[in-house]
Design a protein around this motif. Structure first.
Motif, mmCIF file in Angstrom:
data_model
loop_
_atom_site.group_PDB
_atom_site.id
_atom_site.type_symbol
_atom_site.label_atom_id
_atom_site.label_comp_id
_atom_site.label_asym_id
_atom_site.label_seq_id
_atom_site.Cartn_x
_atom_site.Cartn_y
_atom_site.Cartn_z
ATOM 1 N N ARG A 21 0.824 -1.201 0.000
ATOM 2 C CA ARG A 21 0.000 0.000 0.000
ATOM 3 C C ARG A 21 0.859 1.252 0.000
ATOM 4 N N GLY A 22 0.430 2.219 -0.814
ATOM 5 C CA GLY A 22 1.042 3.537 -0.765
ATOM 6 C C GLY A 22 2.466 3.586 -1.269
ATOM 7 N N ASN A 43 5.911 6.535 -8.540
ATOM 8 C CA ASN A 43 5.945 5.594 -7.421
ATOM 9 C C ASN A 43 5.218 4.301 -7.794
ATOM 10 N N THR A 44 5.539 3.214 -7.071
ATOM 11 C CA THR A 44 4.995 1.900 -7.408
ATOM 12 C C THR A 44 4.566 1.144 -6.163
ATOM 13 N N ALA A 45 3.406 0.495 -6.235
ATOM 14 C CA ALA A 45 2.991 -0.499 -5.246
ATOM 15 C C ALA A 45 2.857 -1.823 -5.984
ATOM 16 N N GLY A 56 0.348 6.167 -6.070
ATOM 17 C CA GLY A 56 0.793 7.495 -5.669
ATOM 18 C C GLY A 56 0.357 7.856 -4.261
ATOM 19 N N LEU A 57 -0.969 7.875 -4.037
ATOM 20 C CA LEU A 57 -1.554 8.239 -2.746
ATOM 21 C C LEU A 57 -2.455 7.117 -2.264
ATOM 22 N N ASP A 58 -2.424 6.848 -0.962
ATOM 23 C CA ASP A 58 -3.213 5.762 -0.397
ATOM 24 C C ASP A 58 -3.840 6.213 0.911
ATOM 25 N N TYR A 90 -5.797 5.513 -4.057
ATOM 26 C CA TYR A 90 -6.737 4.524 -3.524
ATOM 27 C C TYR A 90 -7.367 5.116 -2.283
ATOM 28 N N HIS A 91 -8.721 5.049 -2.227
ATOM 29 C CA HIS A 91 -9.424 5.583 -1.055
ATOM 30 C C HIS A 91 -10.362 4.532 -0.482
#
Length: 205
Positions: A21-22, A43-45, A56-58, A90-91
């Motif tokens: 995550r994130g 960025n990578t998950a 990017g954002l989690d 991701y939200h």
């Protein structure tokens, strides 16, 4: 926490057969983050045979994320044999379902995931205000209709006009469905006969 005018780039969150995550930023359970005028890029998950969320954002666990005027670009979520969601963001609402993400005038483009290339909303409250969410793969926002105000994939058509008795031809690309403020046209000399117009699908914008 307040973060402003920073670059968060080229980080990796990896979990083989687990949960990643994130890749760029993760808001912890019931945490608070105010992010402004920053770049979240590349960025990578990655979670082979597992679950990867938020390149990017989690904000998955009931936190509060407010993001204004940021660039969220070219982030990636992969999970070969698993689930990959939310390339840009991701939200999730968390166990209470009350997690909140508020976006304002951000640009979320060229991100990639298995689903929700731009934004994936699992639950909770997510609002957009003047954000650009485009050119993400395989879609901009998911599930369909879960992110009010998301631009979505805008289908295009290529059209051409041919004038009977003339070699003249004009062509242009336009949205396949009408949208407010968008006009497609071409200017040619007025013909003696009405033009013949044909259109065909031309991918997505």
């Amino acid at each position: 926490m307040t973060v402003s005018k920073v670059q968060i780039g080229y980080n990796r969150a990896v979990a083989n057969e687990g949960t990643a995550r994130g890749g760029g930023i993760r808001v912890g359970p019931f945490g608070t983050l105010d992010l402004t005028d920053s770049h979240v890029t590349g960025n990578t998950a990655d979670a082979p045979n597992g679950t990867a969320q938020g390149g990017g954002l989690d904000n998955p666990d009931g936190g509060t994320l407010t993001a204004r005027r940021n660039k969220v670009l070219r982030n990636t979520v992969t999970a070969k044999g698993g689930t990959a969601q939310g390339g840009g963001l991701y939200h999730g609402g968390g166990t209470t379902g009350l997690g909140t993400t508020t976006l304002e005038e951000n640009t979320i483009t060229h991100n990639r995931a298995g689903d929700g290339g731009g934004i994936f909303r699992a639950s909770g409250i997510l609002t957009l205000n003047g954000d650009i969410v485009r050119h993400n793969q395989p879609n901009n926002c998911s599930p369909v209709g879960s992110v009010p105000g998301c631009t979505g994939r805008r289908p295009l058509r290529r059209c051409s006009q041919r004038y009977p008795g003339s070699r003249g031809r004009a062509s242009w690309v336009r949205p396949r469905t009408a949208e407010p403020g968008i006009t497609a046209f071409c200017t040619v000399p007025a013909p003696a006969q009405p033009p013949l117009t044909s259109c065909g699908d031309q991918g997505f914008l």
